[in-house]
Design a protein around this motif. Sequence first.
Motif, mmCIF file in Angstrom:
data_model
loop_
_atom_site.group_PDB
_atom_site.id
_atom_site.type_symbol
_atom_site.label_atom_id
_atom_site.label_comp_id
_atom_site.label_asym_id
_atom_site.label_seq_id
_atom_site.Cartn_x
_atom_site.Cartn_y
_atom_site.Cartn_z
ATOM 1 N N ALA A 38 18.729 18.405 32.300
ATOM 2 C CA ALA A 38 19.111 18.052 30.676
ATOM 3 C C ALA A 38 19.680 16.811 30.595
ATOM 4 O O ALA A 38 20.555 16.257 31.259
ATOM 5 N N ARG A 39 19.559 16.211 29.266
ATOM 6 C CA ARG A 39 20.246 15.161 28.921
ATOM 7 C C ARG A 39 20.834 15.681 27.734
ATOM 8 O O ARG A 39 20.244 16.008 26.642
ATOM 9 N N HIS A 40 22.117 15.487 27.493
ATOM 10 C CA HIS A 40 22.973 15.694 26.458
ATOM 11 C C HIS A 40 23.462 14.585 25.697
ATOM 12 O O HIS A 40 23.827 13.613 26.397
ATOM 13 N N PHE A 41 23.264 14.626 24.418
ATOM 14 C CA PHE A 41 23.729 13.157 23.572
ATOM 15 C C PHE A 41 24.600 13.562 22.639
ATOM 16 O O PHE A 41 24.523 14.834 21.911
ATOM 17 N N PHE A 42 25.566 12.876 22.390
ATOM 18 C CA PHE A 42 26.861 13.066 21.584
ATOM 19 C C PHE A 42 26.982 11.727 20.637
ATOM 20 O O PHE A 42 27.034 10.620 21.419
ATOM 21 N N PRO A 43 27.303 12.158 19.252
ATOM 22 C CA PRO A 43 27.618 10.808 18.570
ATOM 23 C C PRO A 43 29.005 10.112 18.949
ATOM 24 O O PRO A 43 30.147 10.777 19.083
ATOM 25 N N ALA A 44 28.910 8.907 19.262
ATOM 26 C CA ALA A 44 30.291 8.129 19.852
ATOM 27 C C ALA A 44 31.164 8.136 18.730
ATOM 28 O O ALA A 44 32.621 8.126 19.188
ATOM 29 N N VAL A 45 30.807 7.577 17.640
ATOM 30 C CA VAL A 45 31.596 7.387 16.784
ATOM 31 C C VAL A 45 32.116 8.718 16.139
ATOM 32 O O VAL A 45 33.502 8.873 15.878
ATOM 33 N N ARG A 46 31.213 9.646 15.836
ATOM 34 C CA ARG A 46 31.846 11.040 15.350
ATOM 35 C C ARG A 46 32.869 11.724 16.292
ATOM 36 O O ARG A 46 33.785 12.400 15.959
ATOM 37 N N LEU A 47 32.507 11.592 17.776
ATOM 38 C CA LEU A 47 33.223 12.110 18.740
ATOM 39 C C LEU A 47 34.083 11.011 19.656
ATOM 40 O O LEU A 47 33.759 10.956 20.520
ATOM 41 N N LYS A 48 34.948 10.536 18.917
ATOM 42 C CA LYS A 48 35.739 9.558 19.691
ATOM 43 C C LYS A 48 36.585 9.867 20.943
ATOM 44 O O LYS A 48 36.904 11.076 20.811
ATOM 45 N N GLY A 49 36.100 9.010 21.988
ATOM 46 C CA GLY A 49 36.696 9.698 23.155
ATOM 47 C C GLY A 49 35.937 10.519 24.011
ATOM 48 O O GLY A 49 36.431 10.958 25.307
ATOM 49 N N MET A 50 34.645 10.849 23.602
ATOM 50 C CA MET A 50 33.735 11.696 24.265
ATOM 51 C C MET A 50 33.445 11.336 25.671
ATOM 52 O O MET A 50 33.166 11.979 26.581
ATOM 53 N N LEU A 51 32.995 9.981 25.917
ATOM 54 C CA LEU A 51 32.647 9.443 27.022
ATOM 55 C C LEU A 51 33.899 9.653 28.207
ATOM 56 O O LEU A 51 33.551 10.012 29.212
#
Length: 252
Positions: free
Chosen positions: A157-170
């Motif tokens: 699986a490849r999960h993608f998250f919006p970096a701006v919308r979810l700040k600090g996700m990385l």
Amino acid sequence: MNAPADMDNLTICPVHRQDGIALWRQIVGQLQAEIASGDLKPGSQLPTEAALSAQFGVNRHTVRRALEELSRDGLVRVEQGRGSFVAEDVLEYNVEPRTRFAEWIRKHNKEPSGIVRQLREIPADARVAAGLGVRGGSRVVVLERLGFADDRPVSLARHFFPAVRLKGMLQALQATPRITEALRSVGVDDYLRQQTRVTARLPTQTEADLLRMARNRPVLVTENINVDHAGTIIEFTTGCYPTPRVQIVFEP
């Protein structure tokens, strides 16, 4: 994983042309009987083609033909570079509002685990941007993970998250590979499945190698969109599941 089957303890007999049935079909019949009786247990590794050839008194091509037939019937699974195994029960993946990988695997009395293959921030291509509802080229965090049930790979699986919308996700995912915990740390207490799309195709060579499956068996490919309680998209996921081991179930 179970040890290779001990042929000395099985009722396998040499096959003969005068029986009027193709040799490979006779081998299929004998192995089917051993599987049905439980002498060959689910998950157990079959002896090598060379060992089976000696036991049945035939050449390896004949044994290979029989194993191919058993694989098509779903009784045997062939793992690239590892050998042939008696097929286990298929895992049902129920698509629900709160589908979680670990919970799915534990429902089948198996232990979930995963290997992170990729975790980084990248620009979104057109498909990912559409899935997340962001502009093409927007920064997104991608987590690629190979998921296991006990020691069997069952998902890529490849999960993608919006970096701006979810700040600090990385950084959250670097601290823990558990998506639910990482989302909670960036302010998403819960999330729901908004949409699941399923297609089927043959695997790439990389997918076949990682999922330990033959390239002539299809994979189920999913595209999922997850939202928070406000309906805001927080995740777009593409999943790849080996059909010899997984079936996807939708319930009303």
